[in-house]
Design a protein around this motif. Sequence first.
Motif, PDB file in Angstrom:
ATOM      1  N   ILE A  37       0.828  -1.209   0.000  1.00 22.12           N
ATOM      2  CA  ILE A  37       0.000   0.000   0.000  1.00 22.12           C
ATOM      3  C   ILE A  37       0.859   1.254   0.000  1.00 22.12           C
ATOM      4  O   ILE A  37       0.559   2.227  -0.697  1.00 22.12           O
ATOM      5  CB  ILE A  37      -0.974   0.004   1.199  1.00 22.12           C
ATOM      6  CG1 ILE A  37      -2.019   1.117   1.026  1.00 22.12           C
ATOM      7  CG2 ILE A  37      -0.252   0.123   2.528  1.00 22.12           C
ATOM      8  CD1 ILE A  37      -3.146   1.065   2.041  1.00 22.12           C
ATOM      9  N   ASP A  38       1.951   1.244   0.755  1.00 25.20           N
ATOM     10  CA  ASP A  38       2.798   2.424   0.852  1.00 25.20           C
ATOM     11  C   ASP A  38       3.631   2.609  -0.410  1.00 25.20           C
ATOM     12  O   ASP A  38       3.733   3.723  -0.931  1.00 25.20           O
ATOM     13  CB  ASP A  38       3.715   2.290   2.070  1.00 25.20           C
ATOM     14  CG  ASP A  38       4.530   3.550   2.321  1.00 25.20           C
ATOM     15  OD1 ASP A  38       3.960   4.505   2.890  1.00 25.20           O
ATOM     16  OD2 ASP A  38       5.720   3.585   1.954  1.00 25.20           O
ATOM     17  N   GLY A  39       4.202   1.534  -0.911  1.00 26.24           N
ATOM     18  CA  GLY A  39       5.053   1.650  -2.095  1.00 26.24           C
ATOM     19  C   GLY A  39       4.301   2.062  -3.332  1.00 26.24           C
ATOM     20  O   GLY A  39       4.859   2.741  -4.211  1.00 26.24           O
ATOM     21  N   ASN A  40       3.026   1.673  -3.418  1.00 32.69           N
ATOM     22  CA  ASN A  40       2.212   2.024  -4.587  1.00 32.69           C
ATOM     23  C   ASN A  40       1.312   3.215  -4.344  1.00 32.69           C
ATOM     24  O   ASN A  40       0.521   3.584  -5.209  1.00 32.69           O
ATOM     25  CB  ASN A  40       1.371   0.819  -5.003  1.00 32.69           C
ATOM     26  CG  ASN A  40       2.215  -0.328  -5.500  1.00 32.69           C
ATOM     27  OD1 ASN A  40       2.878  -0.216  -6.525  1.00 32.69           O
ATOM     28  ND2 ASN A  40       2.213  -1.437  -4.777  1.00 32.69           N
ATOM     29  N   ARG A  41       1.430   3.830  -3.142  1.00 33.24           N
ATOM     30  CA  ARG A  41       0.654   5.019  -2.785  1.00 33.24           C
ATOM     31  C   ARG A  41      -0.842   4.785  -3.027  1.00 33.24           C
ATOM     32  O   ARG A  41      -1.520   5.567  -3.699  1.00 33.24           O
ATOM     33  CB  ARG A  41       1.141   6.242  -3.579  1.00 33.24           C
ATOM     34  CG  ARG A  41       2.603   6.586  -3.371  1.00 33.24           C
ATOM     35  CD  ARG A  41       2.868   7.067  -1.953  1.00 33.24           C
ATOM     36  NE  ARG A  41       4.205   7.608  -1.791  1.00 33.24           N
ATOM     37  CZ  ARG A  41       5.229   6.961  -1.240  1.00 33.24           C
ATOM     38  NH1 ARG A  41       5.054   5.728  -0.788  1.00 33.24           N
ATOM     39  NH2 ARG A  41       6.408   7.536  -1.131  1.00 33.24           N
ATOM     40  N   LEU A  42      -1.353   3.698  -2.446  1.00 33.98           N
ATOM     41  CA  LEU A  42      -2.759   3.344  -2.610  1.00 33.98           C
ATOM     42  C   LEU A  42      -3.556   3.764  -1.381  1.00 33.98           C
ATOM     43  O   LEU A  42      -3.009   3.946  -0.297  1.00 33.98           O
ATOM     44  CB  LEU A  42      -2.898   1.834  -2.827  1.00 33.98           C
ATOM     45  CG  LEU A  42      -2.295   1.300  -4.124  1.00 33.98           C
ATOM     46  CD1 LEU A  42      -2.223  -0.219  -4.085  1.00 33.98           C
ATOM     47  CD2 LEU A  42      -3.126   1.756  -5.329  1.00 33.98           C
ATOM     48  N   GLY A  43      -4.866   3.881  -1.567  1.00 26.48           N
ATOM     49  CA  GLY A  43      -5.740   4.221  -0.463  1.00 26.48           C
ATOM     50  C   GLY A  43      -6.188   3.006   0.325  1.00 26.48           C
ATOM     51  O   GLY A  43      -6.483   3.106   1.512  1.00 26.48           O
TER      52      GLY A  43
END
Length: 548
Positions: free
Chosen positions: A406-412
Amino acid sequence: MTRPAASPEPAPIVYQNQWRDVFDGTLPDGWEPTKSVSVVIASYNSKTLPLTLASLAAQDYPEDLLEVVVVDDGSEPPVELGEVVPKNIRLIRVEEGWGRSNATDIGIKATSGDIIYWVDSDMILFRDNVRQHAKWAHFIPEAATIGNKGFIEEWDYTPETVYEKVLDGTIGDDYDRSTLHEHWSIQIFRDTDDLNTSHGRNYSTHMGACASVTREVYDRTFGQDTRLHLGEDTEIAYQLWQAGAVFIPVEEALTWHLGRGTVQDHAVKVAWHNDVHFAQRMPIPRYRRKADNRIWEVPLVKVVVEVTPETAYLARNCVDRILNSTLTDVHVVLVGPWSQLHEGRRKMLADPLNELYLVREWLRTDNRVIFAEEVPETVFPAPYRVDLPITVGVTSDSLMQMYRQIDGNRLGAVRYFTPGHTKDDSVTIWDSAAVARAKRYLREGDAIEDLVDRVWGFQWGSNDTAQLIDLREADLSERVTRVDPRVAELEAEVAALRARIAPPPSLARQIAQRLNAASGGRLAPVVRGVNARLGGAPAAAIRRLRRG
């Protein structure tokens, strides 16, 4: 859930921090502001406060929409308001506590404007400064704006001359901005297309000297951290980020900063002091937390688990697995009917709640575990939340892999296909900032993941990444230990190497192994029994024969 077929056109929502896609600052013809602005100024023995107030008196923002609150933080002699001041101005004297954060907190609580604008007492605001800040809130409800500072080190202004120059628009002619000190935030603005590509992670550019935010967003925070006496503007900026703020540098909101900035002369000392306080309160950026296996005030991840009397037998194993993660910066919110547990006489082994008593006893001394009666609406200000059914077990590396995705792909949000569970019971990791913004636009019939997708992005993830298991099919008696995946890989490699270099078994051993296999494994126990009854003499004799 799905949206009703007749739902209205969705409101424009800023995706991550890409404010330019919703409003680029160009105002419609004839536009006039309608939102009220509360300017809060904390002042302690400030000699330049009269100049700041004079510049506010000359603003072109409607007087009936502008209030100024000066908070005297124990100045000696006490602050006195002069003659050149805004029409709607109040003076508050701090009675308890000290410091800019405490004074600002008092000032904000005494105001009610739609927009909160904190201004330092060493600033001169150009004529349309308030208007330039406030216009963004009219088009972006989550706007948090940062003004443009020019640092001047010599001046001969009086309140009267400041008022006149701001009023006639000539205050900007007194200095050449291109020759002045460039604040460190300017390079960040260049590198991130004015924060459009920052994902909100450059929240530290939201500096207290001249920064605003909508009260709607501010009210989602805990407010000023009055324990802080340096760096308080960075801490509240972090809170605003987690509350869903959109950070916007407003180049047109011009000011003169009267004197050098603190960081110009004391950058190393300021960073050394602030990083300790920031590490406790702000999990991102990660570099501040220079130690693992620590318990921080604000964790990186909060895992929410619900337990009932019927599922309590799974709770200890479920929570132990979470706390044995390679991602150690984690707290657990264990939601259950804890208020039903009492200290009175009871038949413990026959008590239907006994397993809950055991869970509480098992975890009561671990302050990473929070016993809650209701599912929390938010885990603010922790940046990530994991909703985990109690019937799901994580491996040592599950949370780390989920966080990295989630953090590496900047997802919600990322939801994972979970063995033995339906779609609705799957494990989900959420970005708190994305959820905070999405909730504003949530309407009856909407699914929260759909709104999160609109503001930050949503994906389904594979269990190959999450490594989840169904606890209902697990051996709950096994000891729960942390297994570092890198160590496990190395151990497997070592075992493979040993197998390749190990000498082949002797002919006698090969014959014995085949005879034992042919007997269905019954021969080996018989041979071991005979050897034991003879005091191990046969085995010793065979070893001597092997050695020659």
